[in-house]
Design a protein around this motif. Structure first.
Motif, mmCIF file in Angstrom:
data_model
loop_
_atom_site.group_PDB
_atom_site.id
_atom_site.type_symbol
_atom_site.label_atom_id
_atom_site.label_comp_id
_atom_site.label_asym_id
_atom_site.label_seq_id
_atom_site.Cartn_x
_atom_site.Cartn_y
_atom_site.Cartn_z
ATOM 1 N N ASP A 39 20.417 -10.497 -21.393
ATOM 2 C CA ASP A 39 20.737 -9.692 -20.220
ATOM 3 C C ASP A 39 19.833 -10.026 -19.036
ATOM 4 O O ASP A 39 20.198 -9.769 -17.884
ATOM 5 N N GLY B 279 19.163 -13.066 -18.315
ATOM 6 C CA GLY B 279 19.644 -14.351 -17.813
ATOM 7 C C GLY B 279 19.047 -15.572 -18.465
ATOM 8 O O GLY B 279 19.194 -16.680 -17.935
ATOM 9 N N ALA C 161 19.241 -18.577 -20.615
ATOM 10 C CA ALA C 161 20.466 -19.285 -20.997
ATOM 11 C C ALA C 161 20.618 -19.436 -22.503
ATOM 12 O O ALA C 161 21.711 -19.232 -23.056
ATOM 13 N N GLU D 162 21.461 -16.153 -24.087
ATOM 14 C CA GLU D 162 22.862 -15.799 -23.841
ATOM 15 C C GLU D 162 23.773 -16.433 -24.884
ATOM 16 O O GLU D 162 24.667 -15.773 -25.437
ATOM 17 N N PRO E 24 31.819 -13.302 -22.324
ATOM 18 C CA PRO E 24 31.010 -13.249 -21.095
ATOM 19 C C PRO E 24 29.631 -13.889 -21.243
ATOM 20 O O PRO E 24 29.134 -14.519 -20.302
ATOM 21 N N TYR E 25 29.025 -13.763 -22.427
ATOM 22 C CA TYR E 25 27.713 -14.386 -22.639
ATOM 23 C C TYR E 25 27.840 -15.902 -22.767
ATOM 24 O O TYR E 25 26.986 -16.644 -22.270
ATOM 25 N N GLU F 35 30.085 -17.645 -21.253
ATOM 26 C CA GLU F 35 30.348 -18.124 -19.888
ATOM 27 C C GLU F 35 29.060 -18.212 -19.079
ATOM 28 O O GLU F 35 28.842 -19.193 -18.347
ATOM 29 N N LYS F 36 28.195 -17.201 -19.181
ATOM 30 C CA LYS F 36 26.934 -17.217 -18.433
ATOM 31 C C LYS F 36 26.039 -18.359 -18.901
ATOM 32 O O LYS F 36 25.394 -19.037 -18.090
ATOM 33 N N SER F 37 25.983 -18.580 -20.206
ATOM 34 C CA SER F 37 25.168 -19.662 -20.745
ATOM 35 C C SER F 37 25.728 -21.024 -20.338
ATOM 36 O O SER F 37 24.978 -21.938 -19.986
ATOM 37 N N GLN G 296 24.854 -22.243 -16.988
ATOM 38 C CA GLN G 296 23.483 -22.745 -16.870
ATOM 39 C C GLN G 296 23.293 -24.078 -17.591
ATOM 40 O O GLN G 296 22.177 -24.571 -17.705
#
Length: 383
Positions: free
Chosen positions: A204, A206, A208, A211, A233-234, A236-238, A241
């Motif tokens: 949470d 951020g 990478a 995540e 969603p996790y 996608e965030k990773s 990065q």
């Protein structure tokens, strides 16, 4: 401070592929037999039974372009040289001035600067007083130096202590590292619940790698569609990065999950390509299959063959097996029985059994078998 920790966890996490197989709705490429690749039908395809194929000396040889005469250049006589500025004139021209550099007015971290230059003992000496006063960045640096034995004696127990302190102070990298330590029970009592709490906090915040691993935890703890939807969603965030494992996961989920928007589904091949370009051999294998079968976009047999060959040279056994089939069926390349047999021998030695390829191998000439074995003996996976 941003340190780069290891991001893949394997001890208790189920693989993404295992979760995908539990879905009632998956892409055709995921449902089909993984040993099968297809191509458009052609008229009078050649076979090893009705024609003799002269193999190339190089397994990477490209197919001939057909015809004995080179194609004439259209309108060659109409081409006129450019009348723009000449190269020598351009070399003497004054270039525009570069924009002035902005003066950096932020805080300077002498300890981390010494760490980056390789002055580890200096970094330790500068960071320790700050760490003792509660600076999370300095505590993370002390933990990293101790855990790796850089400039000081390796001390994983005290490193775990400093990772814990930095995590409590809000450093995302230390949250992730401390979660790994708790998960493995290394120098601290093993505590899965506490490890999950720190992994989620790091994700949470951020981090990478956290995540990606928190997404893996969600798929493990929530089998089936629910876990994949929670994890997306996790992932996608990773992936955003640059974590290759996450890029691969996003490509698979965009193609496989129901209720994915057309915009995201159209990006599935892009994410797979990013993972393949990052050197992830499973993504390279899938990139070859997707391009050949037209999954996620238009078919491109030659590009698919190239990606399959890259994965095969990287040591991916499934890709080695499929590459043999591509050489036999002239998919993206020309027929080459020696190259096909070579990759079959390599994959068979790695434990990949294929009765169809065994029949093919036994049906070629003795000298071709010998050449294939000689080539397989010289094979070393690329690093």
């Amino acid at each position: 401070m941003s340190l780069t920790p290891q991001h893949r966890l394997r001890p208790f996490l189920v693989t993404l592929a295992a979760c995908l197989t539990a879905l009632p709705l998956v892409a055709a490429a995921q449902q089909s037999d993984p040993s099968v690749v297809t191509r458009p039908p052609v008229e009078n395809p050649g076979t090893f039974k009705n024609e003799r194929v002269e193999p190339s000396n190089e397994p990477n040889a490209q197919p001939s372009q057909g015809g004995d005469k080179p194609a004439a250049s259209a309108g060659a006589n109409d081409v006129k040289p450019s009348e723009g500025i000449g190269i020598f004139d351009r070399m003497g021209a004054k270039l525009p001035d570069l924009p002035p550099e902005k003066t950096y007015k932020g805080p300077v971290d002498d300890a981390y600067g010494a760490f980056q230059r390789g002055y580890y003992l200096t970094a330790f000496q500068k960071a320790l007083p700050r760490a003792q006063l509660g600076d999370p960045a300095a505590q993370t640096l002390i933990a990293e130096l101790m855990s790796q034995g850089l400039g000081v004696k390796r001390d994983t127990k005290n490193a775990a202590f400093w990772y814990g302190k930095a995590a409590e102070g809000g450093d995302a990298s230390s949250m992730f590292k401390y979660a790994l330590i708790l998960m493995e029970g290394q120098d601290v009592p093993r505590d899965r619940k506490k490890a999950d709490e720190w992994m989620k906090k790091a994700a949470d915040a951020g981090q990478a790698s956290a995540e990606f691993n928190w997404a893996q935890s969600l798929t493990a703890d929530n089998p089936g569609l629910k876990g994949l939807q929670l994890a997306l969603p996790y992932y996608e965030k990773s992936a955003a990065q640059g974590i290759a494992d996450a890029e691969y996961a996003v490509s698979q989920l965009y193609m496989s999950l129901p209720d994915i928007s057309p915009e995201k589904k159209s990006e599935a091949r892009i994410w797979l390509l990013r993972a393949a370009n990052a050197g992830y051999d499973t993504a390279q294998l899938d990139m070859g299959v997707w391009l050949i079968n037209g999954t996620g976009g238009k078919p491109d047999l030659e590009a698919g063959f190239t990606w399959m060959k890259i994965a095969a040279y990287r040591g991916n056994v499934a890709a080695q097996n499929k590459l043999s089939h591509l050489y036999i069926n002239a998919i993206g390349t020309k027929q080459d029985p020696i190259a096909a047999a070579t990759w079959y021998v390599i994959s068979r030695r790695a434990g990949f059994k294929d009765p169809e390829l065994e029949d093919f191998y036994l049906g070629i000439e003795d000298d071709q078998q010998k050449a294939a074995i000689d080539a397989a003996n010289k094979f070393h996976p690329a690093k």
